[in-house]
Scaffold this active site. Structure first.
Site, PDB file in Angstrom:
ATOM      1  N   GLY A 206       0.839  -1.216   0.000  1.00 33.18           N
ATOM      2  CA  GLY A 206       0.000   0.000   0.000  1.00 33.18           C
ATOM      3  C   GLY A 206       0.860   1.245   0.000  1.00 33.18           C
ATOM      4  O   GLY A 206       2.064   1.178  -0.285  1.00 33.18           O
ATOM      5  N   ASN A 207       0.265   2.378   0.294  1.00 31.22           N
ATOM      6  CA  ASN A 207       1.041   3.624   0.419  1.00 31.22           C
ATOM      7  C   ASN A 207       0.405   4.514   1.483  1.00 31.22           C
ATOM      8  O   ASN A 207      -0.627   4.156   2.056  1.00 31.22           O
ATOM      9  CB  ASN A 207       1.149   4.317  -0.950  1.00 31.22           C
ATOM     10  CG  ASN A 207      -0.213   4.687  -1.513  1.00 31.22           C
ATOM     11  OD1 ASN A 207      -0.937   5.485  -0.929  1.00 31.22           O
ATOM     12  ND2 ASN A 207      -0.579   4.068  -2.639  1.00 31.22           N
TER      13      ASN A 207
END
Ligand code: CTP
Length: 397
Positions: A206-207
């Site tokens: 993810g980020n």
């Protein structure tokens, strides 16, 4: 508030049409420029001569008149707002069905400006299920309704269904322009947040995107009267209830949702931080620790912005974001061109106190006409207002 505003006043066949003269006079006195369109049956209720004298403009009612064709497309483009008052039960039904059998319905169907209606009918007609259904339908198309009032009706009965009093319609329009409701009726698609690409049932790539910018944009568009669809990746921020929320997890799901929505969208703003790579073969069960290295094979995700750029019609407006750490301007301009966007909003991670997770943002906008505008660091709420002002200016919505 109405000074200099261009108003297209549509009058349909209802006894309340006699009040349109008072309404028109109030609009002119407020400094608005008004052009009047009447349906053929409205002509039985009030004389066009009264209305042309008050508006100082020719009253239009025929699609073709003395061998000349009334340009219904340009009328809808000329106006800041189209106000249909009174709106009869019959014309309401035509609006709901998309029937085009007179100049007023043709202008309505081609209007690019916001459309506001003030219904007028007898109580029983107003309360009929088909009327309720039609009101629901035209609301879903993005038209705004000025509520009917309760009082004495043409039938002699007392109840709801009266057209709002002209003073109240003018007050409603004043609020409409004061609150900058320029996006009334426009369908806006916004993407927000990160995407999560599953490695196995318990892990993902993810980020740090919080989705705050996309939510601020959605709130700003709702405030300005738009119908908003938010395609949101996994975010924990609270999301306004007045929008159509499509929750997704992965880049592929976000792609599918956006492609499905795009054909009916006027403006798309892609602020999500979409993963560029996903796991080629996510494991169906939890990957166990093992000796040595674990190599994950990644494959490219589909670029949503680029795909929408390919499908974009001239009437649609496409906004992308660019998050950069180096060569910001060059990269942003390349993204604008490569993805066929109308506008790119650049965030630089070099700006301290702005960007991912923060409540503030510092942006520069690049547009396809070659414009470049750098804004000061501001709260994401104010940045959203700047972006939407820019979109409105450039897209001529
Ligand atoms: N975007 C998208 N779909 C993707 C990747 C990006 O729609 N698969 C959109 C983003 O929402 C944003 C714009 O494209 O509006 C630019 O995203 P960004 O991450 O800055 O750029 P990328 O095109 O992914 O390129 P790079 O990561 O190499 O800078």
């Amino acid at each position: 508030m109405l000074k200099g505003k261009k108003i297209l006043l549509g009058i349909t066949g209802s006894i309340a049409a006699y009040k349109s003269a008072v309404l028109l006079r109030l609009l002119i006195k407020s400094g608005a420029e008004v052009k009047v369109i009447m349906t053929p049956s409205a002509l039985q209720f009030i004389a066009p001569l009264t209305l042309s004298t008050l508006s100082r403009n020719e009253v239009l009612s025929e699609l073709v008149d003395n061998d000349s064709w009334a340009n219904h497309v340009m009328l809808g483009r000329w106006a800041d707002v189209m106000l249909i008052a009174p709106l009869s039960c019959n014309s309401l039904s035509k609006m709901a069905q998309g029937t085009c059998d007179n100049l007023l319905t043709a202008v309505y169907l081609s209007a690019t400006c916001p459309v506001v209606v003030a219904p007028a009918m007898d109580e029983d007609m107003w309360l009929h299920s088909s009327t309720k259904e039609n009101i629901k339908k035209i609301t879903s198309y993005g038209n705004a309704i000025i509520p009917v009032e309760t009082g004495e009706l043409a039938s002699g009965l007392h109840g709801p269904g009266r057209m709002a009093e002209p003073e109240n319609i003018v007050a409603w329009l004043n609020d409409f322009f004061k609150e900058k409701k320029q996006l009334t009726g426009k369908k806006i698609l916004i993407t927000a947040g990160p995407t999560h690409e599953a490695i196995d049932p318990v892990r993902f790539i993810g980020n740090h995107s919080s989705g705050k910018m996309g939510i601020a944009l959605a709130e700003e568009c709702i405030k300005r009267g738009a119908i908003v669809t938010l395609v949101a990746g996994p975010i924990s921020e609270s999301i306004p209830s007045e929008l159509n929320l499509i929750k997704v997890t992965s880049a592929a799901q976000m792609y599918d949702a956006c492609l499905k929505e795009f054909s009916t969208t006027n403006i798309a703003i892609l602020s999500a931080a979409v993963a560029d790579y996903t796991i080629a073969a996510p494991s169906a069960s939890k990957i166990k620790k093992q000796e040595g290295e674990l190599v994950l094979s990644l494959e490219k995700t589909k670029d949503i912005l680029k795909e929408l750029g390919v499908h974009k019609k001239p009437s649609q407006f496409l906004v992308g974001f660019a998050l950069e750490t180096d060569n910001e301007t060059e990269n942003a301009i390349n993204k604008l061109r490569d993805k066929k966007a109308d506008m790119i909003v650049l965030n630089s991670l070099k700006d301290t106190g702005a960007g991912f997770g923060s409540s503030n943002n510092k942006i520069t906008i690049f547009d396809k006409e070659g414009g470049e505008f750098a804004f000061d660091i501001k709260s994401k709420k104010l940045v959203a207002a700047d972006i939407i002002d820019y979109v409105i200016k450039l897209s001529h919505v």
